[in-house]
Design an enzyme around this catalytic site. Structure first.
Site, PDB file in Angstrom:
ATOM      1  N   LEU A  33      13.453  59.689  32.855  1.00  0.00           N
ATOM      2  CA  LEU A  33      13.277  58.357  33.447  1.00  0.00           C
ATOM      3  C   LEU A  33      12.932  57.300  32.401  1.00  0.00           C
ATOM      4  CD1 LEU A  33      11.220  59.552  36.546  1.00  0.00           C
ATOM      5  CD2 LEU A  33      13.690  59.228  36.358  1.00  0.00           C
ATOM      6  N   GLY A  36      14.483  51.371  33.653  1.00  0.00           N
ATOM      7  CA  GLY A  36      15.421  51.093  34.750  1.00  0.00           C
ATOM      8  C   GLY A  36      14.967  51.810  36.015  1.00  0.00           C
ATOM      9  N   HIS A  37      14.631  53.110  35.878  1.00  0.00           N
ATOM     10  CA  HIS A  37      14.137  53.867  37.030  1.00  0.00           C
ATOM     11  C   HIS A  37      12.807  53.287  37.519  1.00  0.00           C
ATOM     12  CE1 HIS A  37      16.579  57.005  34.840  1.00  0.00           C
ATOM     13  NE2 HIS A  37      17.104  57.083  36.045  1.00  0.00           N
ATOM     14  N   GLN A  61      28.161  67.100  40.236  1.00  0.00           N
ATOM     15  CA  GLN A  61      28.808  65.833  39.886  1.00  0.00           C
ATOM     16  C   GLN A  61      29.225  65.754  38.420  1.00  0.00           C
ATOM     17  OE1 GLN A  61      25.115  63.621  41.031  1.00  0.00           O
ATOM     18  NE2 GLN A  61      25.546  62.312  39.281  1.00  0.00           N
ATOM     19  N   LYS A 148      23.487  49.182  37.509  1.00  0.00           N
ATOM     20  CA  LYS A 148      24.271  49.632  36.341  1.00  0.00           C
ATOM     21  C   LYS A 148      25.395  50.559  36.816  1.00  0.00           C
ATOM     22  CE  LYS A 148      22.949  52.574  33.093  1.00  0.00           C
ATOM     23  NZ  LYS A 148      24.071  53.547  33.026  1.00  0.00           N
ATOM     24  N   ASP A 149      25.065  51.467  37.737  1.00  0.00           N
ATOM     25  CA  ASP A 149      26.096  52.319  38.350  1.00  0.00           C
ATOM     26  C   ASP A 149      26.598  51.592  39.584  1.00  0.00           C
ATOM     27  OD1 ASP A 149      25.716  54.224  36.448  1.00  0.00           O
ATOM     28  OD2 ASP A 149      24.358  55.436  37.643  1.00  0.00           O
ATOM     29  N   GLN A 152      28.809  53.441  42.080  1.00  0.00           N
ATOM     30  CA  GLN A 152      28.001  54.383  42.870  1.00  0.00           C
ATOM     31  C   GLN A 152      27.270  53.633  43.988  1.00  0.00           C
ATOM     32  OE1 GLN A 152      25.512  57.840  41.418  1.00  0.00           O
ATOM     33  NE2 GLN A 152      23.942  56.267  41.386  1.00  0.00           N
TER      34      GLN A 152
HETATM   35  O1  PAF Z   1      22.520  57.860  39.582  1.00  0.00           O
HETATM   36  C1  PAF Z   1      22.072  59.020  39.481  1.00  0.00           C
HETATM   37  O2  PAF Z   1      21.124  59.300  38.740  1.00  0.00           O
HETATM   38  C2  PAF Z   1      22.728  60.141  40.270  1.00  0.00           C
HETATM   39  O3  PAF Z   1      24.094  59.937  40.397  1.00  0.00           O
HETATM   40  C3  PAF Z   1      22.091  60.362  41.645  1.00  0.00           C
HETATM   41  C4  PAF Z   1      22.238  59.154  42.540  1.00  0.00           C
HETATM   42  C5  PAF Z   1      20.617  60.702  41.474  1.00  0.00           C
HETATM   43  C6  PAF Z   1      22.764  61.549  42.346  1.00  0.00           C
HETATM   44  O4  PAF Z   1      22.671  62.717  41.614  1.00  0.00           O
END
Ligand code: PAF
Length: 280
Positions: A33, A36-37, A61, A148-149, A152
């Site tokens: 982490l 950002g987190h 993934q 950033k993602d 997603q």
């Molecule tokens: O963005 C991430 O860290 C991952 O894709 C997530 C959302 C935790 C799913 O594994």
């Protein structure tokens, strides 16, 4: 703050909180982490009574040639950061806890994942399956994802709408290093020379954004300016430079509505992503 490894223990705790009428903010992560987190946890803390953070490097993934084995991990440091950010619970399951023998149910997205990162990382959006499972386990009122993602984030918003989930998805702004590089757990892969070269991502996006701010609305012109800037950096190799509708992740010719300008660039062997969002 508790650290739990089983689905049952998280569900039991969540049940108690729900009985007390407490709201739950959820921050799903793969650990290692950073600021950002932390910004996601800060937002979750402000908007909810309890904050749950999951730390799970989801094997599903990662493609066969991707960085699952080398993905950085540091549970001790992560726990300190979560505690300082006011999280109440970390869910840190083993893969066997998440994917029991015989596991065969998946969330399949037919749109939004056939562009940008979905093209070069064909299994990446199995993210939907793990996020769905995590939502079922944590049962949050709100869940927090970084911009950033951005793809997603769009995909998860769509999934929640399509599958009638009562969860508010909150997108949070990109957090950057002082020199502009977007914070990412994968920045740790960069050596000193690559770290310097990686600044080209933000520099190229700034060139694109300057055009937008000056009134340019043609996607092709913005893409060309960003591409030209990246191509000046010898260590950089473009995966994609794209301008898409942020809700549908489909390419646009003209900037109208909510637009995502997104790039993925290899710096040496490390693939980095960055973007900016324009509301027109
Ligand atoms: O963005 C991430 O860290 C991952 O894709 C997530 C959302 C935790 C799913 O594994």
């Amino acid at each position: 703050m508790k650290v739990e490894g089983t689905v049952k223990s998280v569900k039991d705790q969540v049940k108690e909180w729900k009985k007390e009428g407490l709201s739950i903010g959820f921050v799903p992560t793969m650990g290692y982490l950073h600021e950002g987190h932390k910004s996601l946890m800060d937002a979750a803390r402000k908007g909810n009574d309890k904050v749950v953070v999951s730390i799970f490097v989801n094997p599903m993934q990662f493609g066969p040639t991707e960085d699952l084995a080398s993905y950085p991990r540091d549970l001790e440091a992560d726990a300190k950061l979560c505690e300082a950010a006011g999280a109440s619970l970390i869910f840190h399951p083993e893969p066997e806890e998440m994917y029991k023998d015989g596991f065969c149910s998946f969330v399949d997205m037919n749109g939004l994942t056939n562009a940008l990162c979905g093209l070069s990382r064909p299994v990446h959006f199995r993210v939907c399956t793990v996020v769905n499972k995590l939502f079922n386990i944590v049962q949050p009122d709100k869940a927090y994802f970084g911009e950033k993602d951005a793809q997603q984030l769009a995909v998860i918003k769509r999934m929640v709408t399509d599958l009638n989930m009562d969860i508010e998805i909150v997108g949070c702004p990109i957090i950057r290093e002082a020199d502009g590089l977007a914070k990412s757990s994968r920045n740790t892969y960069l050596n000193a020379e690559e770290r310097q070269a990686a600044l080209v991502l933000n520099r190229s996006l700034k060139a694109g954004k300057a055009l937008v701010d000056a009134g340019e609305t043609r996607a092709c012109v913005i893409k060309s300016a960003i591409t030209a800037e990246i191509e000046k950096e010898p260590l950089a190799k473009i995966d994609y430079v794209d301008v898409v509708d942020f809700d549908t992740i489909t390419p646009v010719e003209k900037l109208e509505g909510s637009i995502l300008v997104a790039i993925a660039v290899y710096i040496g062997k490390t693939r980095l992503i960055d973007n900016f969002i324009v509301e027109k």
